[in-house]
Motif scaffolding. Structure first.
Motif, PDB file in Angstrom:
ATOM      1  N   GLU A   1      56.778  72.801  42.569  1.00  0.00           N
ATOM      2  CA  GLU A   1      55.930  73.772  41.873  1.00  0.00           C
ATOM      3  C   GLU A   1      56.616  75.132  41.703  1.00  0.00           C
ATOM      4  OE1 GLU A   1      51.995  73.720  43.342  1.00  0.00           O
ATOM      5  OE2 GLU A   1      51.246  74.828  41.616  1.00  0.00           O
TER       6      GLU A   1
ATOM      7  N   TRP B   1      59.480  75.913  41.025  1.00  0.00           N
ATOM      8  CA  TRP B   1      60.532  75.986  39.989  1.00  0.00           C
ATOM      9  C   TRP B   1      60.032  75.597  38.603  1.00  0.00           C
ATOM     10  CZ3 TRP B   1      64.971  78.354  40.900  1.00  0.00           C
ATOM     11  CH2 TRP B   1      65.359  78.520  42.227  1.00  0.00           C
ATOM     12  N   ARG B   2      58.789  75.253  38.480  1.00  0.00           N
ATOM     13  CA  ARG B   2      58.313  74.749  37.171  1.00  0.00           C
ATOM     14  C   ARG B   2      58.347  75.804  36.075  1.00  0.00           C
ATOM     15  NH1 ARG B   2      53.504  70.974  39.636  1.00  0.00           N
ATOM     16  NH2 ARG B   2      54.946  69.821  40.946  1.00  0.00           N
ATOM     17  N   HIS B   3      58.245  77.052  36.458  1.00  0.00           N
ATOM     18  CA  HIS B   3      58.228  78.105  35.431  1.00  0.00           C
ATOM     19  C   HIS B   3      59.561  78.195  34.682  1.00  0.00           C
ATOM     20  CE1 HIS B   3      60.028  80.102  38.901  1.00  0.00           C
ATOM     21  NE2 HIS B   3      60.550  80.968  38.056  1.00  0.00           N
TER      22      HIS B   3
ATOM     23  N   GLY C   1      59.488  75.568  31.422  1.00  0.00           N
ATOM     24  CA  GLY C   1      58.650  75.681  30.240  1.00  0.00           C
ATOM     25  C   GLY C   1      57.888  74.392  30.007  1.00  0.00           C
ATOM     26  N   GLU C   2      57.145  74.357  28.941  1.00  0.00           N
ATOM     27  CA  GLU C   2      56.331  73.185  28.619  1.00  0.00           C
ATOM     28  C   GLU C   2      57.200  72.092  27.978  1.00  0.00           C
ATOM     29  OE1 GLU C   2      53.042  72.609  29.253  1.00  0.00           O
ATOM     30  OE2 GLU C   2      53.297  74.419  30.460  1.00  0.00           O
TER      31      GLU C   2
END
Ligand code: FES
Length: 107
Positions: free
Chosen positions: A55, A57-59, A62-63
């Motif tokens: 979680e 590192w998810r930023h 991106g999508e």
């Protein structure tokens, strides 16, 4: 160079020095990460380059694009944080990142 650690399902850790702009899949395979098979060579058509992104590192990812989301759905891997490493490029923000790997990239 960007340091990224891939953690196999059995706990084996491989740290790679990844070139910025390279796909994460290529960074892993060039670095000898056994748990990425990448059967389609990065064309978003096999789902065998999956990584599990913690979680925190998810930023930096991106999508996912529609094609990536569809391939993940096709792979039937519902693990939290699953992404296709061939569809993400290495950025400086990934320095120090650790990614998990599935127990198998085959079906
Ligand atoms: S290498 Fe085939 S989907 Fe990523």
């Amino acid at each position: 160079m960007v340091k990224i650690t891939f953690v196999e399902n059995d706990g084996t850790r491989t740290e790679v020095e990844a070139e910025e702009g390279l796909s994460l899949m290529k960074a892993a395979t060039y670095g000898g990460v056994a748990g990425i098979s990448a059967d389609c060579g990065g064309n978003c058509a096999c789902g065998t380059c999956r990584v599990y992104v913690p979680e925190a590192w998810r930023h930096v990812f991106g999508e996912p694009k529609d094609s990536e989301a569809e391939m993940i759905e096709f792979s039937q891997d519902t693990t939290d944080g699953v992404r296709l490493s061939c569809q993400t490029r290495v950025t400086p923000e990934m320095d120090g990142m650790e990614l998990g790997l599935p127990d198998s990239q085959h079906y």
